[in-house]
Structure formats: structure tokens, C-alpha cells
Design a protein around this motif. Structure first.
Motif, mmCIF file in Angstrom:
data_model
loop_
_atom_site.group_PDB
_atom_site.id
_atom_site.type_symbol
_atom_site.label_atom_id
_atom_site.label_comp_id
_atom_site.label_asym_id
_atom_site.label_seq_id
_atom_site.Cartn_x
_atom_site.Cartn_y
_atom_site.Cartn_z
ATOM 1 N N ASN A 115 31.157 41.458 48.350
ATOM 2 C CA ASN A 115 32.445 40.832 48.052
ATOM 3 C C ASN A 115 33.513 41.907 48.129
ATOM 4 O OD1 ASN A 115 31.827 37.982 46.842
ATOM 5 N ND2 ASN A 115 30.299 39.347 45.933
ATOM 6 N N ALA A 116 34.660 41.532 48.687
ATOM 7 C CA ALA A 116 35.732 42.521 48.812
ATOM 8 C C ALA A 116 37.069 41.907 48.415
ATOM 9 C CB ALA A 116 35.801 43.050 50.243
ATOM 10 N N LEU A 117 37.975 42.775 48.041
ATOM 11 C CA LEU A 117 39.349 42.344 47.771
ATOM 12 C C LEU A 117 40.245 43.526 48.037
ATOM 13 C CD1 LEU A 117 40.509 43.124 44.397
ATOM 14 C CD2 LEU A 117 38.039 42.768 44.498
ATOM 15 N N ARG A 118 41.525 43.243 48.186
ATOM 16 C CA ARG A 118 42.465 44.338 48.370
ATOM 17 C C ARG A 118 43.750 44.089 47.613
ATOM 18 N NH1 ARG A 118 40.426 41.865 52.012
ATOM 19 N NH2 ARG A 118 38.997 43.569 52.405
ATOM 20 N N PRO A 236 35.692 34.103 37.245
ATOM 21 C CA PRO A 236 36.289 35.287 37.860
ATOM 22 C C PRO A 236 36.627 35.031 39.332
ATOM 23 C CG PRO A 236 33.901 35.531 37.792
ATOM 24 C CD PRO A 236 34.223 34.208 37.148
ATOM 25 N N ALA A 237 37.412 35.932 39.899
ATOM 26 C CA ALA A 237 37.875 35.768 41.277
ATOM 27 C C ALA A 237 36.695 35.816 42.245
ATOM 28 C CB ALA A 237 38.891 36.857 41.614
ATOM 29 N N LEU A 243 39.101 40.203 38.035
ATOM 30 C CA LEU A 243 40.406 40.795 38.338
ATOM 31 C C LEU A 243 41.404 40.377 37.276
ATOM 32 C CD1 LEU A 243 40.506 39.950 42.147
ATOM 33 C CD2 LEU A 243 39.658 42.025 41.044
ATOM 34 N N HIS A 244 42.160 41.336 36.797
ATOM 35 C CA HIS A 244 43.142 41.065 35.750
ATOM 36 C C HIS A 244 44.405 41.845 36.052
ATOM 37 C CE1 HIS A 244 39.931 39.459 33.014
ATOM 38 N NE2 HIS A 244 39.198 40.231 33.818
ATOM 39 N N MET A 245 45.556 41.224 35.764
ATOM 40 C CA MET A 245 46.812 41.964 35.877
ATOM 41 C C MET A 245 47.310 42.217 34.457
ATOM 42 S SD MET A 245 48.522 43.370 38.340
ATOM 43 C CE MET A 245 48.563 42.464 39.887
ATOM 44 N N MET A 246 47.632 43.485 34.192
ATOM 45 C CA MET A 246 48.048 43.896 32.855
ATOM 46 C C MET A 246 49.509 44.322 32.883
ATOM 47 S SD MET A 246 44.759 46.437 32.399
ATOM 48 C CE MET A 246 45.712 47.598 31.457
ATOM 49 N N ARG A 247 50.259 43.894 31.883
ATOM 50 C CA ARG A 247 51.626 44.400 31.720
ATOM 51 C C ARG A 247 51.634 45.313 30.500
ATOM 52 N NH1 ARG A 247 56.026 40.063 32.121
ATOM 53 N NH2 ARG A 247 56.137 40.738 34.294
ATOM 54 N N ARG A 309 43.477 45.519 36.977
ATOM 55 C CA ARG A 309 42.154 45.928 36.470
ATOM 56 C C ARG A 309 41.054 45.244 37.272
ATOM 57 N NH1 ARG A 309 38.339 44.612 31.967
ATOM 58 N NH2 ARG A 309 39.513 42.737 31.416
ATOM 59 N N VAL A 310 40.171 46.025 37.812
ATOM 60 C CA VAL A 310 39.040 45.529 38.601
ATOM 61 C C VAL A 310 37.779 45.892 37.824
ATOM 62 C CG1 VAL A 310 37.836 45.704 40.823
ATOM 63 C CG2 VAL A 310 40.342 45.932 40.734
ATOM 64 N N THR A 311 36.952 44.898 37.533
ATOM 65 C CA THR A 311 35.815 45.158 36.628
ATOM 66 C C THR A 311 34.560 44.395 37.045
ATOM 67 O OG1 THR A 311 35.078 44.979 34.331
ATOM 68 C CG2 THR A 311 36.667 43.340 35.057
ATOM 69 N N ASP A 312 33.418 44.970 36.704
ATOM 70 C CA ASP A 312 32.148 44.277 36.946
ATOM 71 C C ASP A 312 31.707 43.461 35.725
ATOM 72 O OD1 ASP A 312 31.369 46.273 35.208
ATOM 73 O OD2 ASP A 312 29.942 47.218 36.578
#
Ligand SMILES: [Fe+2]
Length: 326
Positions: A115-118, A236-237, A243-247, A309-312
């Protein structure tokens, strides 16, 4: 070497003699192992680490002169963790890489089980990824998915070099071994048509920065939580990657977080510091921080910052191995 019989093994007169015979039949004494198989808590094999986009960009610009996409499947720089003996993974299960394509270039299409993302860092309108035949525009701050076995190629019809960060679960796939890879057959013709097509963002494979920012505005503010104020992209994505976006609010220190999951942080906007298990890393836009499993870490932003944030975590959760030390 003659074969051993059951009787010969049973007659062994000393442990030394038995060990010699065991070795010949492919067995090892569990009570006499040189290293333990079990330990009391995660060993923190992978190291806290930081990579600067500024430096990677310089190196990619050189690679742009030296390597063309006819020769290389992808022009990318791997963020390998400095753990002893490691040459690939950024953390145990995930690898990140900076990638660049030049104006007029096409990074040929292929598919693979990882699996990939960018995360797009710098790209002008006209930069796109084709996922399973759909031409998706790439803009800074956007996150694009190419899940397991989806065909994907990248094109740049703009006048500027485009830069992004790739993340793949390839180290996990290497460990479990279900690796398959296939180049796309009609690569030479297929992308030319897409250069003409208007790119879209209407796809489940893209999370745009605009949409993500709107969701963050509407999210419950938890500035001192372990991930600041955060939203999840997908749920999850990808099967193996969350995948999470943090402010992060300026001046706020987030609560320290320690879990069995691996985390990689990529900076979308702003500057600050992340402390990973006692090592402090100053960061700015485009930088990457590795916080490997069981490494306690927290963040402090100097200004209003967005951190990806990219996490397993999904892997650990599915297998029943996810734990937080709180
Ligand atoms: Fe790929």
C-alpha cells in the motif's frame, strides 16, 4: 555424513554430544539459546530520526540532472532509519521517500501489493497521479492513496519540478512476504491521453488540503492532547496504514505519547520541535520525524503548524498488539 537413528540420539552421553547431534538434524535446544526469544518490553530497535526537506530537495535537484525516469522507475530518496543494519525502513513497517518529477516527465505506471500514499510538498497545477485510470490533480498538502494492487503513474505537465513524500508499507510486506509487482503494459501511450484530460479531485483516493483544513476547523480542539487537534483521513485510509492530520497550536506542548505503534510525522506547515525519547528535533515544512514503536514523544510548535501522522496502528490493532503506556 551418515544419517542418525533414534537410538543413536537416545544414547547421547552428554549435553555436548547431544548438541552436536541435534545440529545435524536441524534442531536446537530451546534451553541453551545464545539469545532470548522473549523480553519484558519492546526493545526500541529503530532510532528516533529527522530528515530535512531542504537537503533532500538539493539532492533531488542533482538527481534530476543525473537520473532520468527512463532509467529509474522512480526518482526518489529513501529515508532509511539509522538503526544498526537497516538500509530501507524509516520505521520497522513503513518506508518514506522524497520523490521529484521534472516538467514534462512521466513516472511510468505500475502496481504492487504494498500500500502506498503520498503527501504533496511542492507542485504546480498540471502535476497529477493516474490511479486505476483516473487522473487526479496533485497540490501541496494533498494526500493521495494508491492501495494494494492499484495501478499508478505520475505525470508533470507543469513548468516546475514537483516534490512529494511517498510512504509505503513495503517493509511489512517484505517481512510477511506477499510481495507482487507488475509494470503497466501500455505505459507509453496511456499517460499522453491523461495530459489532455482535466485532472479531478473527485476520488476516494485523494484527501485535499482544503477539505482537511475544513474538517480541522470543525473538530473538537484538543491542543494539549498527544496529537494536538487531530482528524483521521479515512478510517483507516489503508488496511495497514493510518493517516491523521494534526494541528499544533503555537507554544503548546502536547502530552507525551508512548505506544507499540510506529509513527512518522511529516510537516505540512509551520515550524517547531519534536522530542522523541529524549532527542529533540527542530523541524520546518517538508521535514520528517521518525518516532519508532515504544519511543515516548511529544511536540511543540513555534507557530500554527500542520503535521501529517502516518502510523501502523491499524496493523497493531487488528492483531491485538496495540498498547499505550499511560
Ligand atoms: Fe508505486
Amino acid at each position: 555424513m551418515s544419517a542418525l537413528t533414534r537410538e543413536e540420539l537416545a544414547r547421547s552421553g552428554s549435553l555436548e554430544e547431544l548438541y552436536g547431534k541435534l545440529d545435524r538434524i536441524g534442531l536446537g535446544p530451546g534451553w541453551n539459546k545464545p539469545t532470548p526469544s522473549l523480553w519484558t518490553s519492546p526493545r526500541k530497535t529503530f532510532q528516533p530520526a529527522h530528515w530535512a526537506y531542504e537537503l533532500a530537495r538539493g539532492a533531488l535537484d542533482a538527481a534530476g540532472r543525473l537520473i532520468n525516469t527512463e532509467l529509474a522507475e522512480r526518482r526518489n530518496l529513501i529515508l532509511f532509519n539509522p538503526a544498526e543494519g537497516n538500509t530501507y525502513g524509516t520505521v520497522r513497517t513503513i518506508v518514506a521517500a522524497y520523490q521529484m518529477i521534472m516538467p514534462g516527465e512521466w513516472a511510468r505506471a505500475h502496481r504492487h501489493t504494498p500500500n502506498a500514499l503520498r503527501l504533496i510538498l511542492d507542485a504546480e497545477p498540471g502535476t497529477y497521479t493516474v490511479v486505476d485510470g483516473l487522473n487526479i490533480a496533485m497540490e501541496p498538502g494533498d494526500v493521495l492513496l494508491t492501495p494494494n494492487w492499484s495501478t499508478h503513474g505520475h505525470g508533470n505537465a507543469s513548468k516546475a519540478c514537483a516534490y512529494w513524500l511517498d510512504f509505503l508499507d513495503a517493509p511489512l510486506v517484505q517481512l510477511l512476504e506477499p510481495m507482487f509487482f507488475e509494470p503497466h503494459e501500455e505505459e507509453d501511450q496511456s499517460h499522453e491521453a491523461f495530459d489532455e484530460d482535466p485532472p479531478t479531485k473527485d476520488s476516494p483516493f485523494v484527501f485535499t488540503l482544503a477539505e482537511t483544513a475544513q474538517r480541522l476547523d470543525a473538530a473538537e480542539a484538543t491542543p494539549a492532547g498527544p496529537f494536538g487537534t487531530a482528524i483521521e483521513l479515512g478510517g483507516p485510509a489503508l488496511d495497514t496504514v493510518g493517516l491523521h492530520m494534526m494541528r499544533l497550536a503555537p507554544g503548546v506542548r502536547t502530552e507525551a505519547h508512548q505506544s507499540t505503534a510506529n509513527n512518522i510525522y511529516a510537516i505540512v506547515r509551520g515550524s517547531g520541535v519534536t522530542d522523541v525519547d529524549g532527542t529533540r528535533f527542530a523541524w520546518r515544512r517538508g521535514d520528517v520525524i521518525a518516532a519508532p514503536a515504544w519511543r515516548p514523544h511529544f511536540h511543540e510548535a513555534a507557530d500554527d503548524a500542520l503535521v501529517f501522522r502516518v502510523t501502523d496502528e491499524p496493523v497493531l490493532q487488528k492483531l491485538g498488539f496495540y498498547r499505550i503506556n499511560s
